[in-house]
Scaffold this motif. Structure first.
Motif, PDB file in Angstrom:
ATOM      1  N   ILE A 231       0.888  -1.165   0.000  1.00 61.28           N
ATOM      2  CA  ILE A 231       0.000   0.000   0.000  1.00 61.28           C
ATOM      3  C   ILE A 231       0.921   1.207   0.000  1.00 61.28           C
ATOM      4  O   ILE A 231       1.665   1.446   0.952  1.00 61.28           O
ATOM      5  CB  ILE A 231      -0.917   0.008   1.231  1.00 61.28           C
ATOM      6  CG1 ILE A 231      -1.811  -1.240   1.233  1.00 61.28           C
ATOM      7  CG2 ILE A 231      -1.786   1.274   1.247  1.00 61.28           C
ATOM      8  CD1 ILE A 231      -2.679  -1.388   2.470  1.00 61.28           C
ATOM      9  N   GLY A 232       0.924   1.953  -1.092  1.00 62.90           N
ATOM     10  CA  GLY A 232       1.881   3.025  -1.281  1.00 62.90           C
ATOM     11  C   GLY A 232       1.674   4.221  -0.374  1.00 62.90           C
ATOM     12  O   GLY A 232       0.628   4.388   0.268  1.00 62.90           O
ATOM     13  N   ALA A 233       2.677   5.070  -0.334  1.00 63.72           N
ATOM     14  CA  ALA A 233       2.636   6.273   0.491  1.00 63.72           C
ATOM     15  C   ALA A 233       1.447   7.145   0.116  1.00 63.72           C
ATOM     16  O   ALA A 233       1.151   7.345  -1.063  1.00 63.72           O
ATOM     17  CB  ALA A 233       3.931   7.067   0.317  1.00 63.72           C
ATOM     18  N   ALA A 234       0.749   7.618   1.124  1.00 68.70           N
ATOM     19  CA  ALA A 234      -0.385   8.536   0.953  1.00 68.70           C
ATOM     20  C   ALA A 234      -1.488   7.973   0.052  1.00 68.70           C
ATOM     21  O   ALA A 234      -2.261   8.725  -0.530  1.00 68.70           O
ATOM     22  CB  ALA A 234       0.103   9.879   0.395  1.00 68.70           C
ATOM     23  N   ALA A 235      -1.579   6.652  -0.031  1.00 66.90           N
ATOM     24  CA  ALA A 235      -2.558   6.023  -0.925  1.00 66.90           C
ATOM     25  C   ALA A 235      -3.995   6.427  -0.606  1.00 66.90           C
ATOM     26  O   ALA A 235      -4.811   6.635  -1.513  1.00 66.90           O
ATOM     27  CB  ALA A 235      -2.426   4.501  -0.865  1.00 66.90           C
ATOM     28  N   PHE A 236      -4.326   6.544   0.683  1.00 67.35           N
ATOM     29  CA  PHE A 236      -5.679   6.907   1.095  1.00 67.35           C
ATOM     30  C   PHE A 236      -5.696   8.207   1.908  1.00 67.35           C
ATOM     31  O   PHE A 236      -6.623   8.459   2.685  1.00 67.35           O
ATOM     32  CB  PHE A 236      -6.302   5.775   1.919  1.00 67.35           C
ATOM     33  CG  PHE A 236      -6.512   4.509   1.138  1.00 67.35           C
ATOM     34  CD1 PHE A 236      -7.622   4.347   0.331  1.00 67.35           C
ATOM     35  CD2 PHE A 236      -5.583   3.479   1.195  1.00 67.35           C
ATOM     36  CE1 PHE A 236      -7.823   3.183  -0.405  1.00 67.35           C
ATOM     37  CE2 PHE A 236      -5.756   2.305   0.464  1.00 67.35           C
ATOM     38  CZ  PHE A 236      -6.884   2.157  -0.343  1.00 67.35           C
TER      39      PHE A 236
ATOM     40  N   SER B 219      -1.549 -10.755   2.577  1.00 66.85           N
ATOM     41  CA  SER B 219      -0.396 -10.752   1.678  1.00 66.85           C
ATOM     42  C   SER B 219       0.421  -9.465   1.737  1.00 66.85           C
ATOM     43  O   SER B 219       1.521  -9.393   1.180  1.00 66.85           O
ATOM     44  CB  SER B 219      -0.875 -10.972   0.232  1.00 66.85           C
ATOM     45  OG  SER B 219      -1.914 -10.043  -0.085  1.00 66.85           O
ATOM     46  N   VAL B 220      -0.087  -8.446   2.422  1.00 73.52           N
ATOM     47  CA  VAL B 220       0.581  -7.144   2.465  1.00 73.52           C
ATOM     48  C   VAL B 220       1.875  -7.224   3.284  1.00 73.52           C
ATOM     49  O   VAL B 220       1.897  -7.761   4.385  1.00 73.52           O
ATOM     50  CB  VAL B 220      -0.353  -6.069   3.064  1.00 73.52           C
ATOM     51  CG1 VAL B 220       0.400  -4.763   3.307  1.00 73.52           C
ATOM     52  CG2 VAL B 220      -1.526  -5.814   2.122  1.00 73.52           C
ATOM     53  N   THR B 221       2.956  -6.669   2.704  1.00 73.41           N
ATOM     54  CA  THR B 221       4.257  -6.674   3.373  1.00 73.41           C
ATOM     55  C   THR B 221       4.813  -5.267   3.581  1.00 73.41           C
ATOM     56  O   THR B 221       5.810  -5.102   4.286  1.00 73.41           O
ATOM     57  CB  THR B 221       5.289  -7.489   2.568  1.00 73.41           C
ATOM     58  OG1 THR B 221       5.411  -6.926   1.248  1.00 73.41           O
ATOM     59  CG2 THR B 221       4.863  -8.947   2.442  1.00 73.41           C
ATOM     60  N   THR B 222       4.175  -4.268   2.966  1.00 69.75           N
ATOM     61  CA  THR B 222       4.663  -2.892   3.073  1.00 69.75           C
ATOM     62  C   THR B 222       3.493  -1.915   3.094  1.00 69.75           C
ATOM     63  O   THR B 222       2.573  -2.041   2.278  1.00 69.75           O
ATOM     64  CB  THR B 222       5.574  -2.520   1.886  1.00 69.75           C
ATOM     65  OG1 THR B 222       6.651  -3.453   1.813  1.00 69.75           O
ATOM     66  CG2 THR B 222       6.134  -1.109   2.042  1.00 69.75           C
ATOM     67  N   ILE B 223       3.536  -0.961   3.998  1.00 70.45           N
ATOM     68  CA  ILE B 223       2.569   0.138   4.020  1.00 70.45           C
ATOM     69  C   ILE B 223       3.375   1.429   4.092  1.00 70.45           C
ATOM     70  O   ILE B 223       4.129   1.655   5.040  1.00 70.45           O
ATOM     71  CB  ILE B 223       1.596   0.044   5.209  1.00 70.45           C
ATOM     72  CG1 ILE B 223       0.817  -1.276   5.157  1.00 70.45           C
ATOM     73  CG2 ILE B 223       0.621   1.227   5.199  1.00 70.45           C
ATOM     74  CD1 ILE B 223      -0.137  -1.477   6.325  1.00 70.45           C
TER      75      ILE B 223
END
Length: 205
Positions: A92-97, A110-114
């Motif tokens: 989930i990329g930087a400032a995505a939401f 499955s997420v490994t990076t926020i």
């Protein structure tokens, strides 16, 4: 006679290498295709920028592996974000939401990076359901959930994972951490946890 409701498609397009977007009259934005979403330079770089203010829900296809920087930032009307069952999302990329008014977020296992500021200023966020197992949990920067009310927003985590969430940077800031029984909650279980969280908040008043 059976009548089938077909959502009215307002606009659609392609972006990235193999990705599609579709916006419907209902306010739903659907991201489909396969692979990683590119990063955007800002909100006006989003392919759906023209319709951003009218987006009320977002559906992310199961074969999307990454959400780009500023992907849905400043979509003020968004209330729900849904990841399709079997999601392969890893990042989930930087400032995505950033600056959305989403009330609940479900994070796939499955997420490994926020990235930094991914959910910053999401002041309406009430429930975060993380399916990331204890053995795969990773630290996140304190700014990921900055200005989210961590005393009233409940963080749901996998069974047996509460202790590690409560001691891991970025996650440990949440006052209410509740273990969920299994990966997929039934409607009854969902109601149970919402009621449980409400009762816990009342106890603190």
């Amino acid at each position: 006679t059976t009548r089938t409701f077909v959502e009215g498609l307002v606009a659609e397009g392609t972006f990235g290498d193999n990705l599609t977007w579709s916006f419907f009259e209902s306010g739903k934005l659907v991201i489909g295709g396969t692979g990683a979403m590119p990063d955007f330079n800002g909100r006006n770089d989003q392919p759906w920028a023209e319709y951003r203010d009218d987006v009320t829900s977002i559906v992310i296809g199961k074969d999307i592996t990454s959400l780009g920087k500023y992907a849905f930032a400043y979509a003020y009307s968004v209330k729900t974000v849904t990841f399709e069952e079997g999601s392969k999302l890893e990042k989930i990329g930087a400032a995505a939401f950033l600056y959305t008014y989403v009330t609940e977020v479900v994070i796939p296992d499955s997420v490994t990076t926020i990235g930094n500021y991914a959910f910053a200023w999401c002041t309406s966020l009430e429930n975060i359901v993380s399916h990331i197992p204890a053995e795969n949990l990773f630290t996140i920067d304190s700014n990921v959930f900055i200005l989210v009310d961590k005393n009233n927003c409940t963080l749901y985590v996998p069974a047996g994972a509460k202790e590690i969430y409560a001691t891991t940077n970025g996650w440990k800031d949440f006052t209410n951490i509740v273990e969920i029984l299994n990966r997929t909650r039934t409607a009854h279980e969902r109601l149970f946890y919402i009621v449980y969280a409400f009762r816990e908040r009342l106890k603190k008043r």
